[in-house]
Scaffold this motif. Structure first.
Motif, PDB file in Angstrom:
ATOM      1  N   SER A  42       0.829  -1.209   0.000  1.00  0.00           N
ATOM      2  CA  SER A  42       0.000   0.000   0.000  1.00  0.00           C
ATOM      3  C   SER A  42       0.861   1.256   0.000  1.00  0.00           C
ATOM      4  O   SER A  42       0.565   2.225  -0.706  1.00  0.00           O
ATOM      5  N   VAL A  43       1.941   1.238   0.775  1.00  0.00           N
ATOM      6  CA  VAL A  43       2.838   2.399   0.814  1.00  0.00           C
ATOM      7  C   VAL A  43       3.509   2.592  -0.542  1.00  0.00           C
ATOM      8  O   VAL A  43       3.671   3.723  -1.006  1.00  0.00           O
ATOM      9  N   GLU A  44       3.874   1.503  -1.213  1.00  0.00           N
ATOM     10  CA  GLU A  44       4.460   1.622  -2.542  1.00  0.00           C
ATOM     11  C   GLU A  44       3.463   2.218  -3.529  1.00  0.00           C
ATOM     12  O   GLU A  44       3.828   3.044  -4.365  1.00  0.00           O
ATOM     13  N   LYS A  45       2.207   1.797  -3.432  1.00  0.00           N
ATOM     14  CA  LYS A  45       1.182   2.366  -4.316  1.00  0.00           C
ATOM     15  C   LYS A  45       1.020   3.859  -4.054  1.00  0.00           C
ATOM     16  O   LYS A  45       0.920   4.663  -4.978  1.00  0.00           O
ATOM     17  N   ILE A  46       0.964   4.225  -2.769  1.00  0.00           N
ATOM     18  CA  ILE A  46       0.801   5.644  -2.422  1.00  0.00           C
ATOM     19  C   ILE A  46       2.011   6.434  -2.878  1.00  0.00           C
ATOM     20  O   ILE A  46       1.882   7.513  -3.457  1.00  0.00           O
ATOM     21  N   ALA A  47       3.198   5.925  -2.649  1.00  0.00           N
ATOM     22  CA  ALA A  47       4.424   6.626  -3.051  1.00  0.00           C
ATOM     23  C   ALA A  47       4.509   6.716  -4.564  1.00  0.00           C
ATOM     24  O   ALA A  47       4.932   7.746  -5.105  1.00  0.00           O
ATOM     25  N   GLY A  48       4.102   5.688  -5.279  1.00  0.00           N
ATOM     26  CA  GLY A  48       4.127   5.714  -6.738  1.00  0.00           C
ATOM     27  C   GLY A  48       3.145   6.719  -7.299  1.00  0.00           C
ATOM     28  O   GLY A  48       3.439   7.444  -8.246  1.00  0.00           O
ATOM     29  N   SER A  49       1.962   6.820  -6.697  1.00  0.00           N
ATOM     30  CA  SER A  49       0.963   7.768  -7.194  1.00  0.00           C
ATOM     31  C   SER A  49       1.317   9.190  -6.772  1.00  0.00           C
ATOM     32  O   SER A  49       1.042  10.138  -7.484  1.00  0.00           O
ATOM     33  N   ALA A  50       1.984   9.380  -5.638  1.00  0.00           N
ATOM     34  CA  ALA A  50       2.373  10.728  -5.205  1.00  0.00           C
ATOM     35  C   ALA A  50       3.516  11.250  -6.067  1.00  0.00           C
ATOM     36  O   ALA A  50       3.556  12.429  -6.401  1.00  0.00           O
ATOM     37  N   GLU A  51       4.471  10.414  -6.458  1.00  0.00           N
ATOM     38  CA  GLU A  51       5.577  10.854  -7.297  1.00  0.00           C
ATOM     39  C   GLU A  51       5.130  11.061  -8.729  1.00  0.00           C
ATOM     40  O   GLU A  51       5.650  11.907  -9.421  1.00  0.00           O
ATOM     41  N   GLY A  52       4.170  10.289  -9.179  1.00  0.00           N
ATOM     42  CA  GLY A  52       3.714  10.387 -10.565  1.00  0.00           C
ATOM     43  C   GLY A  52       2.747  11.538 -10.791  1.00  0.00           C
ATOM     44  O   GLY A  52       2.362  11.799 -11.924  1.00  0.00           O
ATOM     45  N   THR A  53       2.313  12.269  -9.785  1.00  0.00           N
ATOM     46  CA  THR A  53       1.333  13.350  -9.950  1.00  0.00           C
ATOM     47  C   THR A  53       1.997  14.716  -9.989  1.00  0.00           C
ATOM     48  O   THR A  53       1.428  15.697  -9.539  1.00  0.00           O
ATOM     49  N   ASP A  54       3.196  14.817 -10.546  1.00  0.00           N
ATOM     50  CA  ASP A  54       3.880  16.101 -10.633  1.00  0.00           C
ATOM     51  C   ASP A  54       3.319  16.957 -11.772  1.00  0.00           C
ATOM     52  O   ASP A  54       4.022  17.714 -12.394  1.00  0.00           O
ATOM     53  N   GLY A  55       2.104  16.897 -12.054  1.00  0.00           N
ATOM     54  CA  GLY A  55       1.495  17.663 -13.129  1.00  0.00           C
ATOM     55  C   GLY A  55       0.740  16.743 -14.066  1.00  0.00           C
ATOM     56  O   GLY A  55       0.021  17.187 -14.933  1.00  0.00           O
ATOM     57  N   ALA A  56       0.926  15.468 -13.924  1.00  0.00           N
ATOM     58  CA  ALA A  56       0.194  14.513 -14.751  1.00  0.00           C
ATOM     59  C   ALA A  56      -0.952  13.947 -13.937  1.00  0.00           C
ATOM     60  O   ALA A  56      -1.006  14.082 -12.722  1.00  0.00           O
ATOM     61  N   GLU A  57      -1.860  13.305 -14.642  1.00  0.00           N
ATOM     62  CA  GLU A  57      -3.012  12.726 -13.951  1.00  0.00           C
ATOM     63  C   GLU A  57      -2.602  11.431 -13.247  1.00  0.00           C
ATOM     64  O   GLU A  57      -1.677  10.748 -13.650  1.00  0.00           O
ATOM     65  N   ALA A  58      -3.320  11.125 -12.179  1.00  0.00           N
ATOM     66  CA  ALA A  58      -3.083   9.879 -11.462  1.00  0.00           C
ATOM     67  C   ALA A  58      -3.538   8.710 -12.327  1.00  0.00           C
ATOM     68  O   ALA A  58      -4.506   8.834 -13.068  1.00  0.00           O
ATOM     69  N   PRO A  59      -2.857   7.580 -12.276  1.00  0.00           N
ATOM     70  CA  PRO A  59      -3.261   6.432 -13.096  1.00  0.00           C
ATOM     71  C   PRO A  59      -4.618   5.901 -12.656  1.00  0.00           C
ATOM     72  O   PRO A  59      -5.010   6.004 -11.503  1.00  0.00           O
ATOM     73  N   ASP A  60      -5.336   5.349 -13.619  1.00  0.00           N
ATOM     74  CA  ASP A  60      -6.642   4.766 -13.321  1.00  0.00           C
ATOM     75  C   ASP A  60      -6.467   3.529 -12.456  1.00  0.00           C
ATOM     76  O   ASP A  60      -5.396   2.945 -12.367  1.00  0.00           O
ATOM     77  N   GLU A  61      -7.573   3.126 -11.817  1.00  0.00           N
ATOM     78  CA  GLU A  61      -7.531   1.941 -10.969  1.00  0.00           C
ATOM     79  C   GLU A  61      -7.223   0.691 -11.788  1.00  0.00           C
ATOM     80  O   GLU A  61      -6.554  -0.220 -11.315  1.00  0.00           O
ATOM     81  N   GLU A  62      -7.707   0.638 -13.035  1.00  0.00           N
ATOM     82  CA  GLU A  62      -7.453  -0.529 -13.873  1.00  0.00           C
ATOM     83  C   GLU A  62      -5.971  -0.647 -14.194  1.00  0.00           C
ATOM     84  O   GLU A  62      -5.404  -1.740 -14.207  1.00  0.00           O
ATOM     85  N   GLU A  63      -5.315   0.489 -14.457  1.00  0.00           N
ATOM     86  CA  GLU A  63      -3.883   0.464 -14.763  1.00  0.00           C
ATOM     87  C   GLU A  63      -3.079  -0.014 -13.553  1.00  0.00           C
ATOM     88  O   GLU A  63      -2.142  -0.792 -13.682  1.00  0.00           O
ATOM     89  N   VAL A  64      -3.464   0.456 -12.371  1.00  0.00           N
ATOM     90  CA  VAL A  64      -2.759   0.056 -11.156  1.00  0.00           C
ATOM     91  C   VAL A  64      -2.960  -1.430 -10.896  1.00  0.00           C
ATOM     92  O   VAL A  64      -2.022  -2.146 -10.555  1.00  0.00           O
ATOM     93  N   SER A  65      -4.200  -1.927 -11.064  1.00  0.00           N
ATOM     94  CA  SER A  65      -4.456  -3.343 -10.809  1.00  0.00           C
ATOM     95  C   SER A  65      -3.759  -4.223 -11.837  1.00  0.00           C
ATOM     96  O   SER A  65      -3.333  -5.330 -11.528  1.00  0.00           O
ATOM     97  N   GLU A  66      -3.625  -3.754 -13.088  1.00  0.00           N
ATOM     98  CA  GLU A  66      -2.911  -4.532 -14.092  1.00  0.00           C
ATOM     99  C   GLU A  66      -1.428  -4.604 -13.760  1.00  0.00           C
ATOM    100  O   GLU A  66      -0.772  -5.607 -14.004  1.00  0.00           O
ATOM    101  N   LYS A  67      -0.879  -3.526 -13.185  1.00  0.00           N
ATOM    102  CA  LYS A  67       0.532  -3.533 -12.838  1.00  0.00           C
ATOM    103  C   LYS A  67       0.812  -4.410 -11.619  1.00  0.00           C
ATOM    104  O   LYS A  67       1.848  -5.036 -11.533  1.00  0.00           O
ATOM    105  N   THR A  68      -0.105  -4.435 -10.677  1.00  0.00           N
ATOM    106  CA  THR A  68       0.137  -5.202  -9.452  1.00  0.00           C
ATOM    107  C   THR A  68      -0.248  -6.663  -9.582  1.00  0.00           C
ATOM    108  O   THR A  68       0.299  -7.505  -8.913  1.00  0.00           O
ATOM    109  N   GLU A  69      -1.208  -6.978 -10.452  1.00  0.00           N
ATOM    110  CA  GLU A  69      -1.637  -8.351 -10.618  1.00  0.00           C
ATOM    111  C   GLU A  69      -1.498  -8.748 -12.083  1.00  0.00           C
ATOM    112  O   GLU A  69      -2.452  -8.656 -12.841  1.00  0.00           O
TER     113      GLU A  69
END
Length: 144
Positions: free
Chosen positions: A100-127
């Motif tokens: 969970s911390v990795e997901k939060i850290a990944g979404s916090a670093e990736g939001t430097d002006g870009a949109e947050a990834p969709d839930e489907e993209e995150v679930s495809e990357k993790t599973e």
């Protein structure tokens, strides 16, 4: 010059002593049986801990072997008590927290002006999904 009225259990001169052979076989069978019972009893903690976690099973197995070879019976008692107690599983919640911390850290670093990834993209990357024989299956991660 042996008397003719010897009891039946005494061997006559020149004959095989049947009772000695029977008692020899009985003695060998008794030693093997008691040894088997001893080893079966000695492996009791290992058989009890076999259903538990891998680390607990390994500790119980090492304590049992040490008790067997050093004749320190306190180690066998410790192995038996450890096999009876269910140790809590700290690994699974900590892995979940780390994920969970990795997901939060990944979404916090990736939001430097870009949109947050969709839930489907995150679930495809993790599973990751793999296809075998045309049936999609989720990849099962094993512990090493």
């Amino acid at each position: 010059m042996t008397p003719h009225h010897l009891p039946f259990y005494l061997a006559k001169p020149g004959e095989t002593d049947v009772w000695m052979i029977v008692m020899g076989i009985f003695l060998i069978a008794a030693v093997l049986g008691v040894g088997n019972l001893y080893l079966h009893l000695h492996s009791l903690p290992e058989r009890m801990a076999h259903k538990s976690q891998k680390l607990q099973f390994e500790i119980v197995a090492v304590l049992g072997l040490l008790a067997l070879f050093t004749h320190i019976h306190l180690l066998w008692i410790a192995a038996l008590l450890l096999a009876l107690v269910d140790l809590p599983d700290f690994g699974t919640p900590l892995r979940s927290i780390a994920g969970s911390v990795e997901k939060i850290a990944g979404s916090a670093e990736g939001t430097d002006g870009a949109e947050a990834p969709d839930e489907e993209e995150v679930s495809e990357k993790t599973e990751p999904v793999r296809k075998e024989a045309g049936i999609p299956k989720k990849e099962v991660r094993g512990h090493a």
